[in-house]
Write an enzyme that holds these catalytic residues in place. Structure first.
Site: not given
Lengths: 387, 387
Positions: A153, A326, A359
């Site tokens: 991320s 995601d 995610h």
């Protein structure tokens, strides 16, 4: 569990750099602190160091009990002896990002030579500024060259920025569930979170500590919304579905009035818990500063939108990982990154992991991710003749 | 544009039902008002009436200038002479939903025989309650049987509820961009919006009008977030990308301080406009009441989770429409609905429209949608021998 107030600066292992840091915005930040943790042993040849970059609301407590929350490290399942990132072989460094609130210089820190906090006077920072702070720490530890940089991320943004800013500083980079730029949708969600904080009656123009409060409601709303984006619809359905915590008939009873908006559905209760736990450990001004750093992130911006140019001639080996469900950092964007790396003639492999967990998969039990991380790092290490 | 305050009840064409409405929660709502608009002419045989159900924040002003905002009707491109829903052939009825704030009984209404508003004392309502209020209006207009019920998003929920509650009341039902239940993710987003309203300093426990304010910041945050869910990532990228309104270097200038969180990116400016325009026309308590009605919606709940049983033996012709990039009410859920209708041996067609515009596609210029709506309604009308 430590009963630290969310207003406390806290005491974390850190290095201080009295020469500070020149930020991309042009401001010189005096007296930089970089809080960090390490795991494993640096080899005699100093060639086995891996920098792990944490995500937006993560911190340096990767593989040990968190001193404030009492919870396990955020990547304890990935990092440790015999784990995919094996501390028997590698020396792990993780810093709290610049702008954070776990000991690195950030809005909650005191201004140098002052008893006043930075607060909203903290200068705007970028992902590159975060990486440059990490670089200073790495060099101060006597490390000339890293083995790898790994992150998911926002940590993946930092990993990519490492490759762009210091291409000769590492053998390998592993960006996971990330993107080479923040999308309009990403920026939009960040902006809603910021507006929720600004709308809080305890915000006080960012000087909430002077009133001995934190903008807890707004920060919780921001976190609740963000948390939805970290999961997939499938994951939310599997975990909670439409299950209720109390009889809907009770909740609909006329005398209930506002009670009908309580924790009726399990998913609501879960989100509220996420929100309230978050405000006990995270600083609202750090939330603003770091989301803005993400928004500015666009590796192609310096190259007239040509992403391959950012990686031209890079000697780094890349392994890009995405997750099929995601939707915050979708696979399509990772493919765009991989195409750019291919155009730059970089050494790149790409793994899309099939999962319905969204995610947050990079933090969860995903055996395919474990195999990919272990395989890539061991492969590069063996190839490089690492002990 | 009318300068109506968001606190005004307003004056809208409506029917009053002194016998009120028995709500699903067990409360008897006295003195029901149903605000509505009609377009076209009811035929002599009274067989050409179509009820259009509006979405969450829509209203009865389908095909005419809105009296408060001065903007065109929300479905003016779909409804009118020669349009896909042709007012030369059909008589259109659209009511403001029960619980709304455009003239139908809702939290902003005065309690019967009182100068006090309902506010948070307004009883919890369901999608079925909304439909039963519409039914009363339809019968009061002398209509024994509708030709069709059409609606998108929450309007589609109402259309499905019409088919389940009054299966003999219409020939055809057209649910667009909707679902037979609210998902965990849908509930989660609604809950964040509600918490944003509760966190507003001008919320005052729901009695904000007593302070002559509205919880504008919280309601705007709720709207901004919801608006993101109405669009696709692709649509946001195409419309705004990473374009900035002012030079990022200015926004990053050290003296800027909080200015770096202003309208820097175009998508932020757009969202803020959406938020501020919304709070001028929508009531916060209606927001709470209607989102909760959506959350309760689950057509299978009365049938032990067996959705086909809700439609068993239905004589209604269905045309289910979804949009490929709608992630709020995804195609997969529409397919689930269509399978249930097939299992119930219903007459059903299904159209998934390829578009990158997301959930809001049903409101936008989508020629495939126009063709589908026109084709289905004309087909059923011709088959039924409608003039």
């Amino acid at each position: 569990m430590n009963s630290t107030s969310p207003l406390d600066v806290g005491d974390h292992q850190h290095a201080t750099f009295p020469d500070g840091l020149d930020l991309e915005c042009g401001v010189h930040l005096p007296a930089l602190d970089v809080a960090y943790r390490t795991y494993g042993q640096l080899s005699a040849r100093r060639d086995n160091a891996i920098v792990i970059c944490h995500a937006f609301t993560g911190d340096q407590y990767v593989a040990e009990t968190h001193p404030q929350t009492g919870k396990p490290g955020w990547w304890a399942r990935m990092v440790g002896p015999g784990r995919p990132i094996d501390t028997n072989r590698f020396f792990i460094i993780c810093t709290n990002v610049l702008g954070g609130c776990m000991g690195s210089t950030g809005p909650r820190s005191l201004k140098p030579g002052s008893t006043e906090r930075w607060g909203t006077d903290f200068p705007p920072i970028t992902i590159r500024d975060m990486v440059r702070a990490q670089y200073k720490l790495v060099r101060s530890l006597g490390i000339e060259r890293l083995f790898a940089v790994v992150g998911g991320s926002m940590g993946g943004m930092q990993a990519l920025e490492w490759a762009v800013t210091y291409p000769d500083m590492m053998l390998a980079v592993m960006p996971i569930a990330t993107a080479p730029y923040h999308s309009a949708q990403n920026i939009a969600f960040n902006e809603v979170g910021r507006q929720a904080i600004f709308a809080d009656p305890d915000w006080y123009g960012g000087r909430y500590w002077e009133h001995n409060v934190v903008p807890a409601r707004g920060l919780a709303v921001a976190r609740m919304m963000a948390h939805i984006t970290y999961l997939s619809e499938e994951a939310l359905t599997r975990k909670f579905g439409r299950r209720v915590r109390r009889d809907p008939k009770d909740a609909q009873a006329p005398e209930a009035s506002l009670a009908m908006f309580g924790d009726v559905f399990e998913v609501e209760s879960y989100l509220r818990y996420q929100g309230s736990a978050f405000v006990r450990r995270f600083d609202a001004n750090s939330y603003l500063t770091i989301t803005r750093a993400m928004d500015w992130f666009d590796l192609a911006a310096e190259h007239d939108g040509e992403l391959p140019a950012a990686f031209a001639g890079t000697p780094v080996r890349f392994c890009v990982v995405s997750f099929s469900s995601d939707w915050l950092f979708p696979t399509s964007t990772s493919r765009y990154l991989v195409r750019a790396l291919n155009q730059a003639a970089a050494n790149v492999s790409f793994v899309e992991i099939e999962t319905d967990k969204g995610h947050d998969s990079f933090l969860l039990d995903e055996p395919d991710l474990d195999r990919t991380v272990r395989g890539f790092l061991c492969g590069v290490a063996d190839h490089a003749g690492l002990a």
